[in-house]
Design an enzyme around this catalytic site. Structure first.
Site, short mmCIF file in Angstrom:
data_model
loop_
_atom_site.label_atom_id
_atom_site.label_comp_id
_atom_site.label_asym_id
_atom_site.label_seq_id
_atom_site.Cartn_x
_atom_site.Cartn_y
_atom_site.Cartn_z
CG HIS A 149 -2.10 -0.92 1.11
ND1 HIS A 149 -2.00 -2.17 0.58
CD2 HIS A 149 -3.39 -0.79 1.50
CE1 HIS A 149 -3.17 -2.78 0.65
NE2 HIS A 149 -4.04 -1.95 1.20
N GLY A 199 -1.60 -2.56 -5.18
CA GLY A 199 -2.74 -3.41 -4.90
C GLY A 199 -3.98 -2.64 -4.50
CG HIS A 200 -6.21 0.10 -1.50
ND1 HIS A 200 -6.99 1.09 -2.05
CD2 HIS A 200 -6.88 -0.33 -0.39
CE1 HIS A 200 -8.08 1.25 -1.33
NE2 HIS A 200 -8.04 0.40 -0.32
CG HIS A 267 -11.07 -4.32 -1.39
ND1 HIS A 267 -11.21 -2.95 -1.28
CD2 HIS A 267 -10.80 -4.77 -0.14
CE1 HIS A 267 -11.04 -2.59 -0.01
NE2 HIS A 267 -10.79 -3.68 0.70
CD GLU A 319 -12.20 -5.06 3.96
OE1 GLU A 319 -12.30 -4.70 5.15
OE2 GLU A 319 -11.34 -4.58 3.19
CB CYS A 337 -13.84 2.90 3.37
SG CYS A 337 -12.85 3.65 4.68
CB CYS A 412 -9.52 2.60 6.41
SG CYS A 412 -10.68 1.24 6.53
CB CYS A 413 -14.29 3.56 8.52
SG CYS A 413 -14.44 2.09 7.47
#
Length: 654
Positions: A149, A199-200, A267, A319, A337, A412-413
């Site tokens: 990430h 990846g994200h 995801h 997710e 998110c 994260c949220c």
């Protein structure tokens, strides 16, 4: 450089974009002003302490510790936390704080922001690299593209830097972001050290916004490289840290190029951040093929993979989005998110196309799927947002349950919620070259393209929206466009007290005239409570209905029912009226909806098999009528624990 106080998405003068965010947008009262007040005075104010307790800030201090050779800290220095990407939580809080300062300058928050900017700058390596996990000995940079990430964190840093620059005019953090972006540009690309993607997804939107801020085309080209490189199977396979399975290329949208993809997959947050970045690239480059692909993927998401609340992501496993029409209410993951990512994607599509349908989805998501993730107290959060919770659920261990939580291991949220609420005025209005468009309805001041207006409304509790012109060009025609929500079946529009016969054009009610200060446009949206049924292909809730009113989805919470009746023990009588009640003392002030249900017969003590033949199941057994009380879904889980349902089975007979 652009030093105006524009928001997080600001298309360049060269962008092929139908709309641009309004030059003036302030929310000054009503529903969203209260949610933003709680965000500013509680959530944001307490954010640094949360980040301190979780170890995020300690990581930056450790990375900033001076070393004579300027190298990374040796292995064993110690990284606090469970995830490589925890720097992103700091950046999201910082971005939120900057948008809040752009809206309302405040001395103590300014001091927090500037101290954090100094710490981040001190932690950056001489070559521009910055991610504390790897700098503190967690591994070798740019070797774990699937799970490290690093580009995801870089994206959030860049977005925080853009916010800081636009809010303060300072280049201090922007310089840090540019050095990091330049480092990434030196490492990634065809024929360079690394030729793959993160990846994200996230860095794509950030690089486009950095291009818009600095007018440096290399950043746009880099964003386009990451966009075009994805979908060619370049990410290495392997299980997640903590998992023993390979998620497969669809998990991170590396199975097919975005231009040829025909469905949203994998995801949910990753997918929607990728699409948001693609929308930015399409706007800046005028890429019509890419725009067509985005329209196709948005429609797939909305028509087959979006919950009534606007939430997305039906599978706890990875997710992820599920199959088409796979929308279980009780097992919905519906990460907060992911709702935020949906808003980001739809807003960019609204700007790109000018179409009202994107703002319709934004409204539904903001009031329901997004807002449910934030506790009314500003201190507790939901990571997942199911549409059905049983009285005695058997949930997997951990903090990603349907219980409000002060913070998360993977946090994260909360800061993501903070940054959207802080930047929310940016999503209210746009200009179109001929006037002003109101996308969302909140009391405040909005202006652009020669029009400045003041909006007064009690939305979402009341459907009256009064728009008063504060300023307009003399003797020049301008158009004021008001979105007619897709949920609204009846409305009236008046100009200076005179009714105007005005049908919506593609979701917009347009008033074109030479406006003068003091002119008043009033929109009255009929807002009766209504029953909504699911698409017939959604097996999980077939034969059910949900209660809605205006933009709000409602639910039954056990605590509101007489005798704490479990909502799972009733069916809804669809032929009885729904009644609205104003409850100013409940859940911060809401309108509830009363409905009539029928209690299910109790399981008999001698029943050995619960599946009767069809004939006996429809025998017309009498059931006791009960009054049901529904509350807005966004406010659920703020009181005592208990069962909750959005979708209610319909009674088949009296």
């Amino acid at each position: 450089m652009n030093t105006t106080h524009s928001g997080p998405v600001s298309p360049s003068v060269r962008a092929v974009s139908s709309l641009r965010p309004a030059s003036v947008a302030r929310i000054e009262g009503g529903f969203w002003a209260e949610r933003r007040r709680v965000n500013a005075h509680i959530s944001l104010a307490e954010g640094p302490a949360r980040l301190e307790q979780a170890g995020n800030l300690a990581n930056f201090r450790a990375a900033a510790a001076p070393r004579a050779d300027g190298a990374d800290a040796p292995s064993g220095t110690g990284f606090s936390g469970d995830f490589q990407f925890q720097d992103s939580d700091v950046y999201k809080w910082l971005e939120a704080a900057c948008w809040q300062l752009a809206d309302t300058p405040e001395e103590s928050l300014t001091a927090e922001v500037e101290a954090l900017v100094e710490l981040i700058a001190a932690a950056q390596r001489e070559d521009g690299y910055l991610q504390t996990y790897y700098q503190l000995g967690g591994g070798v940079p740019w070797t774990e593209l699937g799970w490290g990430h690093e580009l995801y964190c870089a994206g959030h840093l860049i977005q925080a830097a853009v916010a800081h620059h636009r809010a303060t005019g300072s280049d201090r953090l922007l310089d840090v972001a540019r050095r990091l972006a330049d480092h990434i540009d030196s490492v990634f690309g065809l024929g360079k050290q690394v030729d793959t993607v993160c990846g994200h997804p996230e860095v794509e939107t950030a690089l486009v916004e950095l291009h818009r801020t600095t007018d440096e085309k290399r950043y746009l080209d880099l964003a386009r490289y990451f966009l075009e490189r994805r979908g060619h199977g370049t990410l290495s396979s392997g299980g997640d840290r903590g998992h023993d399975r390979d998620p497969g290329p669809e998990y991170w949208q590396d199975h097919t190029p975005i231009r040829t993809a025909d469905e949203v997959t994998g995801h949910a947050v990753r997918q929607l951040y990728l699409l948001a970045g693609a929308a930015d690239v399409a706007a800046e480059t005028g890429d019509t093929e890419l725009r067509t692909a985005l329209e196709r993927l948005w429609r797939d998401m909305v028509t087959t993979k979006t919950y009534l609340t606007g939430a997305v992501g039906s599978r706890h496993d990875w997710e992820a989005f599920g199959d088409a029409h796979e929308l279980p209410a009780d097992r919905a993951y519906a990460e907060t998110c992911a709702a935020i990512a949906s808003v980001h994607f739809s807003w960019r599509m609204a700007l790109l196309t000018g179409e009202a349908r994107y703002s319709d989805l934004i409204e539904r998501t903001l009031f329901n799927g997004f807002l449910a993730g934030a506790g009314l107290d500003g201190r507790t959060w939901l990571y997942v947002n199911p549409l059905h919770r049983r009285a005695h659920p058997h949930e997997r261990p951990g903090d990603q349950t349907a219980h409000r939580t002060p913070w998360f291991r993977c946090a994260c949220c909360p800061p993501n919620v903070m940054r959207l609420l802080a930047a929310l005025p940016h999503y209210m209005a746009t200009t179109d070259g001929g006037g002003l468009r109101l996308h969302q309805y909140a009391t405040g001041v909005y202006g652009g393209d020669g029009l400045a207006v003041r909006v007064a409304t009690q939305y979402p509790w009341d459907g009256t929206v009064t728009v008063t012109v504060d300023d307009a060009p003399t003797a020049r025609t301008r158009t004021l466009s008001l979105r007619l929500p897709a949920w609204c079946a009846d409305h009236t529009l008046t100009v200076n007290g005179t009714t105007v016969e005005n049908g919506a054009e593609a979701g917009w009610l347009r008033v074109t005239r030479a406006f003068a200060p003091g002119d008043t446009v009033r929109l009255d949206l009929a807002m009766p409570p209504r029953l909504t049924v699911p698409p017939p292909r959604v097996d999980a809730v077939r034969g059910c209905a949900a209660i809605e009113r205006g933009p709000l989805v409602y639910c039954l919470e056990q605590t509101d029912q007489a005798g704490r009746l479990d909502p799972d023990e009733v069916v809804l009588a669809p032929d009885t009226p729904l009644t609205v009640h104003s409850r100013p003392g409940l859940l911060g002030g809401v309108s509830t909806v009363s409905a009539v249900g029928r209690r299910l017969p109790a399981d008999g003590p001698t029943v050995d098999w619960p599946y009767p033949p069809y004939a006996s199941a429809a025998c017309g057994e009498a059931r006791e009528s009960v009054e049901l009380t529904a509350v807005p879904y966004y406010a659920w889980a703020n009181r005592e624990a208990g069962a909750m349902r959005v979708w209610l089975p319909l009674a088949n007979h009296g």
